[in-house]
Design an enzyme around this catalytic site. Structure first.
Site, short mmCIF file in Angstrom:
data_model
loop_
_atom_site.label_atom_id
_atom_site.label_comp_id
_atom_site.label_asym_id
_atom_site.label_seq_id
_atom_site.Cartn_x
_atom_site.Cartn_y
_atom_site.Cartn_z
N SER A 35 0.82 -1.22 0.00
CA SER A 35 0.00 0.00 0.00
C SER A 35 0.85 1.27 0.00
O SER A 35 0.58 2.21 -0.75
CB SER A 35 -0.96 -0.01 1.20
N ARG A 75 7.32 -8.63 -7.00
CA ARG A 75 7.56 -10.05 -7.30
C ARG A 75 6.33 -10.74 -7.87
O ARG A 75 6.45 -11.64 -8.70
CB ARG A 75 7.99 -10.79 -6.02
N GLY A 111 6.66 10.04 8.36
CA GLY A 111 5.69 11.02 8.86
C GLY A 111 4.34 10.36 9.05
O GLY A 111 4.20 9.14 8.90
N ALA A 158 -1.41 5.21 4.23
CA ALA A 158 -1.40 5.09 2.78
C ALA A 158 -2.77 5.28 2.15
O ALA A 158 -2.89 5.99 1.14
CB ALA A 158 -0.83 3.73 2.39
N LYS A 163 7.58 4.33 16.98
CA LYS A 163 6.14 4.63 17.09
C LYS A 163 5.30 3.40 16.78
O LYS A 163 4.19 3.26 17.30
CB LYS A 163 5.79 5.80 16.18
N ASP A 174 3.78 11.39 13.46
CA ASP A 174 3.67 10.00 13.05
C ASP A 174 3.12 9.13 14.18
O ASP A 174 2.30 8.24 13.97
CB ASP A 174 5.05 9.50 12.62
N THR A 221 -0.41 6.94 13.93
CA THR A 221 -0.31 5.48 14.02
C THR A 221 -1.03 4.94 15.24
O THR A 221 -1.59 3.84 15.20
CB THR A 221 1.17 5.07 14.05
N ARG A 266 -1.79 -0.47 10.85
CA ARG A 266 -1.62 -1.92 10.97
C ARG A 266 -1.19 -2.31 12.38
O ARG A 266 -1.63 -3.32 12.92
CB ARG A 266 -0.56 -2.41 9.99
N GLU A 280 5.12 -3.68 11.18
CA GLU A 280 6.56 -3.66 11.43
C GLU A 280 6.93 -3.76 12.90
O GLU A 280 7.97 -4.31 13.26
CB GLU A 280 7.18 -2.39 10.83
#
Length: 336
Positions: free
Chosen positions: A11, A32, A136, A140, A192, A245, A249, A256, A282
């Site tokens: 994304s 890929r 930042g 997405a 973060k 950020d 988030t 996510r 992540e």
């Protein structure tokens, strides 16, 4: 006209490619999965990661890294952070001399505790002035729908940062700012995610706004402590790549990492949440490497400690909350 190669059709990689096109930069996406690449190149859509969002007709896509890199001024890396080293080793011989390598990744490498720009410099053998990072409050899907957003473009060479700024400035919906504090921008972006996991767990447990506010502000203190130990400019953490950020988030259901934490807080197991998560959160892996980095520099990060405990060591979320609230009282000062 500048040319960019964007590696990663998730994304954020796809959205950043849209931004580059809108800014007048000729852009090719590499991926890929042939079916996604074909959908982007021929049908101008990415059904897996940006459903319902039309992509620019001038955006090209390919499964051939050499074709993507041909003549590129900017090589934008948007792959999962823990896969960067292996992927970049494959691509490095194909990168044009003088190209600027740009990291969109927000993580710390497992095993080495290195920031993404450090991994890039090591694997590609390029000097720090040829590595830039973008970070930042950049959710997405909002940006793909052309809702206004801003970001930070950081490079130790201000002139390079300005070149990248021009390449991705897409008024009136995307505004990049420059910064030379690569360390601070990367630390803010990586940590973060860990704090967002903690906020998500608390939310999933039914806790309210007071807890979320506490987690965010004390999380910012952890970010600034680690950043200070690594030589970052403390002013960075008051800006878009720090508090900005972190706020997006931790607060958004589009995040996510927050969503992953919420599911853990509701009682799902790590395996169940991982199976239900389409894209990489992540903070799930990076929390361990963030904690390793903190211990290496003798930095106290209690929220990060309990996130690692909940995510990887089977610590009950309720017990984690008790551990945090039972710590000895301290003065409340910025970065303390």
């Amino acid at each position: 006209m500048s040319k960019a190669a964007v590696f990663g059709t998730g994304s954020w990689g796809t959205t950043f490619a849209m931004i580059l096109c809108a800014a007048g930069t000729r852009t090719t996406l590499w991926g890929r999965r042939a079916e996604i690449v074909e959908a982007i190149d021929r049908e101008h859509r990415n059904p897996d990661y940006l459903p319902g969002v039309p992509l620019p007709s001038e955006l090209r896509a390919t499964t051939d890294p050499a074709a993507a890199l041909d003549g590129a001024d900017f090589v934008v890396l948007a792959v999962p952070s823990q896969s960067l080293r292996a992927n970049l080793a494959e691509w490095a011989p194909l990168i044009p001399p003088g190209a600027v390598l740009v990291s969109l990744m927000k993580g710390i490498e497992l095993g080495t505790a290195k920031r993404m720009s450090e991994v890039i410099r090591e694997v590609a053998g390029v000097p720090q002035e040829r590595v830039a990072v973008v970070s930042g409050p950049n959710l997405a899907m909002e940006i793909a729908r052309r809702q206004p957003a801003a970001t930070v473009v950081a490079c130790t060479d201000e002139a390079v940062a300005q070149r990248l700024q021009q390449a991705c400035h897409a008024p009136p919906w995307f505004r990049p700012y420059t910064n030379t504090d690569v360390v601070g921008v990367e630390v803010g972006g990586a940590v973060k995610n860990v704090i967002a996991l903690a906020v998500g767990v608390a939310t999933g447990m039914g806790m309210g706004d007071n807890v979320r506010a506490m987690m965010m502000t004390r999380g910012l203190a952890e970010i600034s402590r680690l950043g200070a130990a690594l030589g970052a400019d403390q002013h960075t953490f008051a800006g878009l790549a720090g508090m900005g950020d972190l706020a997006a988030t931790c607060a958004s259901p589009l995040s996510r990492n927050r969503t992953f934490g919420e599911n853990l807080g509701r009682g799902m197991t790590l395996a169940e949440v991982t199976a239900a998560t389409k894209q990489t959160a992540e903070g799930v892996k990076s929390c361990e490497s963030v904690l390793e980095l903190a211990r290496k520099h003798d930095v106290e990060m209690p929220i990060t400690e309990v996130v690692v405990g909940v995510v990887h060591d089977g610590l009950d979320p309720g017990e984690a909350a008790t551990l945090l609230m039972s710590r000895s009282p301290k003065p409340e000062r910025y970065g303390v």
